[in-house]
Scaffold this motif. Structure first.
Motif, mmCIF file in Angstrom:
data_model
loop_
_atom_site.group_PDB
_atom_site.id
_atom_site.type_symbol
_atom_site.label_atom_id
_atom_site.label_comp_id
_atom_site.label_asym_id
_atom_site.label_seq_id
_atom_site.Cartn_x
_atom_site.Cartn_y
_atom_site.Cartn_z
ATOM 1 N N VAL A 243 0.834 -1.205 0.000
ATOM 2 C CA VAL A 243 0.000 0.000 0.000
ATOM 3 C C VAL A 243 0.868 1.254 0.000
ATOM 4 O O VAL A 243 0.627 2.211 -0.734
ATOM 5 N N THR A 244 1.902 1.240 0.810
ATOM 6 C CA THR A 244 2.811 2.384 0.854
ATOM 7 C C THR A 244 3.579 2.529 -0.456
ATOM 8 O O THR A 244 3.783 3.646 -0.945
ATOM 9 N N ARG A 245 4.015 1.414 -1.031
ATOM 10 C CA ARG A 245 4.733 1.502 -2.302
ATOM 11 C C ARG A 245 3.859 2.153 -3.376
ATOM 12 O O ARG A 245 4.335 3.027 -4.116
ATOM 13 N N ALA A 246 2.589 1.746 -3.437
ATOM 14 C CA ALA A 246 1.694 2.337 -4.433
ATOM 15 C C ALA A 246 1.500 3.829 -4.181
ATOM 16 O O ALA A 246 1.497 4.640 -5.118
ATOM 17 N N ALA A 247 1.347 4.206 -2.905
ATOM 18 C CA ALA A 247 1.147 5.615 -2.574
ATOM 19 C C ALA A 247 2.387 6.437 -2.919
ATOM 20 O O ALA A 247 2.277 7.570 -3.413
ATOM 21 N N GLN A 248 3.574 5.884 -2.680
ATOM 22 C CA GLN A 248 4.806 6.615 -2.976
ATOM 23 C C GLN A 248 5.075 6.693 -4.476
ATOM 24 O O GLN A 248 5.634 7.682 -4.961
ATOM 25 N N GLU A 249 4.682 5.671 -5.214
ATOM 26 C CA GLU A 249 4.847 5.728 -6.667
ATOM 27 C C GLU A 249 3.968 6.814 -7.271
ATOM 28 O O GLU A 249 4.351 7.451 -8.258
ATOM 29 N N GLU A 250 2.803 7.037 -6.678
ATOM 30 C CA GLU A 250 1.965 8.141 -7.137
ATOM 31 C C GLU A 250 2.632 9.489 -6.894
ATOM 32 O O GLU A 250 2.356 10.464 -7.595
ATOM 33 N N GLU A 251 3.516 9.550 -5.887
ATOM 34 C CA GLU A 251 4.265 10.773 -5.604
ATOM 35 C C GLU A 251 5.559 10.858 -6.412
ATOM 36 O O GLU A 251 6.344 11.793 -6.237
ATOM 37 N N GLY A 252 5.783 9.883 -7.285
ATOM 38 C CA GLY A 252 6.980 9.893 -8.116
ATOM 39 C C GLY A 252 8.184 9.246 -7.485
ATOM 40 O O GLY A 252 9.297 9.364 -8.013
#
Length: 456
Positions: A243-252
Motif C-alpha cells: 500500500v505504501t509503495r503504491a502511494a509513494q509511486e503516485e508521488e513519483g
C-alpha cells in the motif's frame, strides 16, 4: 423684552426680564489671556523633537532590515562554502540540500568535529557489569500447538507474538543470567515476511538507521547531515508494504533496480500480522534486533521525521560518551504515565476501557503516580530511539513490545512501566531540545489504511 447688556472695560453685565423683576443682576468677568512669547530657538527645538519622534522608528526599522539582509547573505556564503563536495558517483540523484544539515540551527548536543567523525570506529559493546548474559526467544523453542490459544488473556496475541500468559509475563521481569521471553516471530507462519535477498542484506548490517511506513501513511524523507564514513558503514532501511509503495509511486518515488530510493534501502513486507497498522510499526521500531541479528547498534526514526545528523556521531554523543545503552527523548508535555493515559483518552488515541485495563494492571503491579524516576522524567517521547543490541537492551525492548501487544499500542504509556520494573542500567533520557536537533518533524502526511485480517 430682550436682555439688556452693557460692557465696561471687560466686565459684561447681562440683565434678563426675570432678573430685573427680582432685582438680581448676574455679573460675568472675562479675563484676557496673556500670550507667552516663544523664542526662535525654542521653536527649533520643538520642531526637532517632533521630527525625531516620527523619524527615529523608521530609521531603526531600516537598520534592522539591513542587518537581517546582511546576516542572511553572510550565512548563505558560509554554509555554501562548508558543504563537502560529493564523492560518490551514485549520489547524483540526491540534491545538495539533501546532503547537508538544514540551516544554522543551534545544537544542544555536542557532536564530534567532522574530521573526527570521518575516522570514527565502532567500539565493542561492554560485556562487564551486565546481569543479563543471554536472552532466549520462545520462537526458538518447541511449541505445543494445543496450548497456544487456550492460555492467552488478550485477543491481540497471535502466532506472530506467541500467547504470553500473565505468569510468563511476570517471569520475564525477573533478571537473571539467562531469560526466556516472547519477542515476536513466534511461528514461521506468523507473518511479517521479507524476501531472502532482504534477509541477507539485513544480516550484513552492523549499524542501522530504520524507519517504516505501512498502510500508505507518510512520505519517505531522505536523511541529511551524514559523513561519508557513515554512508559506508550504516544501513538506512525503510520497511514498506504494498500500500505504501503504491502511494509513494503516485508521488513519483519509485524503487530502483537496486531496491534503493536515495539512501534508503526499501524492504517490502508482506503478510503483516496485525490489523492495527500502529502495531505492525512496532515490530521494526521496538524489536529491530530480531530483524538485524548481527547489528550492534540501531537508530529508530519515526516516518514523520527526517534524520538530520550523522548516525555515528549520534551514537557517540548519546551512548558511547556516557556509557549508555538506550537513549530516548524526555516527553515534552507530561511526566507521569497516568497523566499520559488521560491525554490518550482525551485525544481519542485509545478507548477509555482499554486504557483503564492497562492502568489497573499497573496499579496492581505497584507502579506509583510519580513524575520523576532516577532524577529525570519518567515519561519518554519515542519518535527517536538510539540503542545498542546488547542482551539487556534486547530484553528491555522485548518486554516493551509485549506490553504494547497486550494493552494499548501507545508505547509511551508502557515505557515507564518496563523501566520501573526492569530497572536496566544505562538508560539515557535526553532533553527535548536534543530530539529537535536530531530530526526535522513534518507531521503525518496522510491517514494510514488499516488491514482487514482474519484472526490467526
Amino acid at each position: 423684552m430682550p436682555p439688556s447688556s452693557s460692557l465696561i472695560q471687560g466686565i459684561s453685565i447681562s440683565v434678563s426680564d426675570d432678573e430685573e423683576a427680582t432685582g438680581k443682576v448676574r455679573v460675568r468677568v472675562r479675563r484676557k489671556r496673556s500670550r507667552t512669547h516663544v523664542s526662535a530657538s525654542a521653536r527649533r527645538r520643538i520642531l526637532l523633537f517632533r521630527t525625531a519622534r516620527v523619524g527615529v522608528p523608521f530609521l531603526l526599522a531600516a537598520l534592522a532590515v539591513s542587518l537581517l539582509v546582511y546576516e542572511s547573505y553572510r550565512l548563505t556564503l558560509s554554509h555554501s562554502s562548508t558543504l563537502p563536495p560529493p564523492s560518490f558517483a551514485d549520489f547524483g540523484h540526491l540534491s545538495r540540500a539533501a546532503r547537508a544539515a538544514d540551516g544554522p540551527r543551534k545544537s544542544c548536543l555536542k557532536f564530534l568535529a567532522p574530521e573526527k567523525l570521518q575516522n570514527l570506529e565502532l567500539p565493542e559493546i561492554p560485556g562487564t557489569n551486565m546481569s543479563i548474559k543471554e536472552v532466549v526467544y520462545r520462537s526458538s523453542l518447541h511449541h505445543v500447538e494445543d496450548d497456544m490459544p487456550s492460555h492467552t488473556e488478550s485477543s491481540r496475541f497471535n502466532s506472530f507474538t506467541g500467547y504470553q500468559t500473565l505468569t510468563e509475563r511476570e517471569e520475564s521481569f525477573k533478571t537473571k543470567g539467562s531469560v526466556t521471553v516472547h519477542c515476536g516471530f513466534y511461528d514461521e507462519n506468523g507473518g511479517f515476511r521479507v524476501s531472502s535477498v532482504d534477509k541477507e542484506y539485513m544480516r550484513n548490517c552492523k549499524v542501522v538507521v530504520a524507519t517504516c511506513a505501512f498502510g500508505g501513511g507518510d512520505d519517505l524523507h531522505q536523511p541529511i547531515g551524514m559523513t561519508e564514513n557513515s554512508i559506508r558503514k550504516v544501513c538506512y532501511v525503510a520497511f514498506w508494504d504494498e500500500v505504501t509503495r503504491a502511494a509513494q509511486e503516485e508521488e513519483g518515488k519509485k524503487i530502483g533496480e537496486d531496491n534503493m530510493i536515495g539512501l534508503w534501502r526499501i524492504i517490502l513486507v508482506s503478510d503483516l500480522p496485525f490489523s492495527d497498522q500502529r502495531l505492525n510499526g512496532k515490530i521494526p521500531k521496538l524489536i529491530s534486533h530480531r530483524l538485524f541479528p548481527m547489528a550492534r547498534y540501531s537508530v529508530w526514526v519515526d516516518s514523520k521525521s527526517q534524520f538530520r545528523r550523522d548516525p555515528l556521531g549520534v551514537l557517540e554523543a548519546l551512548l558511547w560518551r556516557s556509557n549508555s545503552s538506550l537513549a530516548l527523548s524526555e516527553h515534552g508535555a507530561r511526566s507521569s504515565l497516568y497523566d499520559e493515559a488521560k491525554a490518550i483518552v482525551k485525544k481519542h488515541k485509545a478507548t477509555p476501557e482499554e486504557v483503564e485495563v492497562q492502568l489497573d494492571q499497573y496499579r496492581q503491579d505497584g507502579i506509583p503516580d510519580e513524575k520523576r524516576f532516577n532524577g529525570k522524567k519518567a515519561l519518554a517521547e519515542a519518535s527517536v530511539i538510539v540503542r545498542d543490541h546488547s542482551p539487556s537492551t534486547n530484553l528491555f525492548m522485548c518486554l516493551w513490545f509485549n506490553e504494547v501487544v497486550r494493552f494499548t499500542s501507545r508505547d509511551q504509556l508502557s515505557f515507564p512501566y518496563v523501566l520501573r520494573r526492569l530497572r536496566p542500567p544505562g538508560v539515557h533520557l535526553f532533553p527535548v531540545c536534543a530530539r529537535k536537533d536530531l530530526v526535522n518533524s513534518f507531521g503525518h502526511r496522510r491517514k494510514v489504511k488499516p488491514l482487514v485480517k482474519d484472526a490467526r
